[in-house]
Design an enzyme around this catalytic site. Structure first.
Site, PDB file in Angstrom:
ATOM      1  N   HIS A 186      11.083   7.935  14.799  1.00 51.54           N
ATOM      2  CA  HIS A 186       9.749   7.583  13.937  1.00 51.54           C
ATOM      3  C   HIS A 186       8.202   8.457  13.580  1.00 51.54           C
ATOM      4  CE1 HIS A 186       8.109   2.812  14.225  1.00 51.54           C
ATOM      5  NE2 HIS A 186       7.538   3.637  13.317  1.00 51.54           N
ATOM      6  N   GLU A 192      14.227   2.111  19.692  1.00 55.15           N
ATOM      7  CA  GLU A 192      13.618   2.250  20.135  1.00 55.15           C
ATOM      8  C   GLU A 192      13.248   2.894  21.471  1.00 55.15           C
ATOM      9  OE1 GLU A 192      10.558   3.281  16.867  1.00 55.15           O
ATOM     10  OE2 GLU A 192      12.036   3.304  15.194  1.00 55.15           O
ATOM     11  N   CYS A 243      11.700   4.577   6.298  1.00 54.27           N
ATOM     12  CA  CYS A 243      10.359   4.311   7.149  1.00 54.27           C
ATOM     13  C   CYS A 243       9.607   3.037   6.790  1.00 54.27           C
ATOM     14  CB  CYS A 243       9.944   5.728   6.009  1.00 54.27           C
ATOM     15  SG  CYS A 243      10.545   7.164   6.178  1.00 54.27           S
ATOM     16  N   ALA A 244      10.334   2.335   7.122  1.00 53.57           N
ATOM     17  CA  ALA A 244       9.426   0.968   7.581  1.00 53.57           C
ATOM     18  C   ALA A 244       9.779   0.349   8.561  1.00 53.57           C
ATOM     19  CB  ALA A 244      10.121  -0.107   6.862  1.00 53.57           C
ATOM     20  N   ARG A 245      11.113  -0.559   8.734  1.00 58.17           N
ATOM     21  CA  ARG A 245      10.613  -0.586  10.720  1.00 58.17           C
ATOM     22  C   ARG A 245      12.685  -0.349  10.044  1.00 58.17           C
ATOM     23  NH1 ARG A 245       7.056   0.276  11.505  1.00 58.17           N
ATOM     24  NH2 ARG A 245       5.114  -0.698  12.659  1.00 58.17           N
ATOM     25  N   ARG A 268       0.426  -1.361  -0.202  1.00 55.60           N
ATOM     26  CA  ARG A 268       0.023  -0.236  -0.195  1.00 55.60           C
ATOM     27  C   ARG A 268       0.590   1.362   0.305  1.00 55.60           C
ATOM     28  NH1 ARG A 268      -2.707  -2.993   2.985  1.00 55.60           N
ATOM     29  NH2 ARG A 268      -5.210  -3.439   3.119  1.00 55.60           N
ATOM     30  N   ILE A 269       1.450   1.519   0.938  1.00 58.81           N
ATOM     31  CA  ILE A 269       2.102   2.370   0.858  1.00 58.81           C
ATOM     32  C   ILE A 269       3.317   2.513  -0.012  1.00 58.81           C
ATOM     33  CG2 ILE A 269       4.308   3.622   2.158  1.00 58.81           C
ATOM     34  CD1 ILE A 269       2.681   2.864   5.632  1.00 58.81           C
ATOM     35  N   ASP A 311      13.376   7.573   9.703  1.00 61.54           N
ATOM     36  CA  ASP A 311      12.277   7.300  10.818  1.00 61.54           C
ATOM     37  C   ASP A 311      12.269   6.519  11.698  1.00 61.54           C
ATOM     38  OD1 ASP A 311      10.533   9.468  11.455  1.00 61.54           O
ATOM     39  OD2 ASP A 311       8.692   7.684  10.744  1.00 61.54           O
TER      40      ASP A 311
END
Length: 320
Positions: free
Chosen positions: A280, A261, A230-232, A151-152, A256
């Site tokens: 994030h 984290e 910007c995933a994981r 989707r992204i 990101d």
């Protein structure tokens, strides 16, 4: 007696309002640690979950628990196998973050290419002419490589093609050439990394994808190329990324997410000139937070009213 929904962390009020409208009792959690969750879940029928870790022990403590509804697309913080064995649905909100994250990624691509953050810091040091030795690049006609065309990833491709006139390469084992839009060329893993000017990661975190981008991939990339993640954080081998950035194997990175984290303040990535790190925050918009909360609440309502959820991520052995 009304069903009770545990919310361990604050969510947009629209999600809470939705649950109350359906007649459920909302219980705000006392903390996000395992012991907090074990204590809080004991009398609850559902959890509306953000980032807290829901372990097997937490699930076993939820004797009445029927569903854990993730506030967002990812669900790595839930023990899916345990939930399945215990007859507990786990759901997500798969499309809630799509546009927000895609917009953020487009901004990350532009910021990295134009070196905006680096030049901002130079200007804060009152060095106006730092720009002369740190030029950016234009994106028109450049190649964007997208790893993971869900989707992204597909939304990023659309925005980059129509908004920036970029060429698009995509790697995905789940789509065929015929399924890809006309403006996307499906390519193998090595081709995406070796031919792209910008590589943007969009794969989910699985055992197969953990640490899948490392020294080999950085060696394939152009010295002028940028990595966007910007995933994981866990999909990238951070130490190998640090080495690639120091040695000039790639031009820079916009991250990101990191492996740990909240971020380790001593991470070299936080102090490198050719790296931008954000906390994030790609989905951290007013609109996205509202959508995630409402969609998670909708899944809880479906299950507690005796239906199957619209977006299950497991197939539990339902309790009788």
């Amino acid at each position: 007696m009304a069903y009770k929904v545990l919310i361990p962390q604050e969510i947009a009020h629209e999600g809470v309002d939705e649950l109350l409208r359906f007649g459920y009792e909302v219980k705000m959690g006392t903390g996000t640690g395992e012991e907090d969750l074990i204590r809080d879940v004991a009398d609850c029928d559902a959890i509306l979950l953000r980032t807290a870790q829901v372990t097997r022990t937490v699930l076993e403590a939820g004797k009445k628990l029927k569903i854990v509804a993730r506030h967002g697309a990812g669900y790595n913080n839930v023990d899916i196998k345990a939930a399945e064995e215990l007859g507990i649905w786990v759901t997500n909100a798969p499309d809630s973050t799509t546009n927000s994250v895609a917009e953020f990624v487009l901004g990350a691509i532009i910021a990295a290419a134009k070196r905006m953050f680096l030049l901002h810091e130079a200007l804060r040091r009152k060095d106006f002419y730092f720009k002369n030795s740190h030029k950016g690049i234009d994106l028109e006609g450049k190649t964007l490589g997208i790893v993971g065309f869900g989707r992204i990833g597909s939304r990023v491709a659309q925005k980059a093609f129509y908004g920036l006139d970029m060429k698009i390469l995509a790697y995905s084992p789940h789509i065929s050439e015929a399924q890809a839009p006309d403006y996307v060329r499906k390519a193998d893993w090595d081709t995406v990394f070796s031919q792209s000017d910008i590589v943007s990661l969009h794969m989910p975190l699985t055992e197969e994808s953990r640490g899948c981008v490392g020294e080999r991939e950085f060696g394939l990339m152009k010295p002028s190329a940028y990595l966007i993640n910007c995933a994981r954080g866990e999909v990238v081998k951070e130490r190998e990324l640090e080495n690639a950035l120091r040695q000039g194997q790639i031009a820079g990175a916009f991250l990101d997410v990191l492996d740990k984290e909240p971020f380790d303040r001593n991470s070299p990535l936080l102090s490198m000139d050719n790296v931008v790190v954000t906390p994030h925050m790609a989905s951290n918009t007013e609109e996205c937070m509202k959508l995630m909360a409402v969609q998670a609440a909708s899944q809880i309502h479906l299950v507690l009213s005796g239906q199957e959820p619209a977006w299950p991520v497991n197939h539990p052995h339902i309790k009788k």
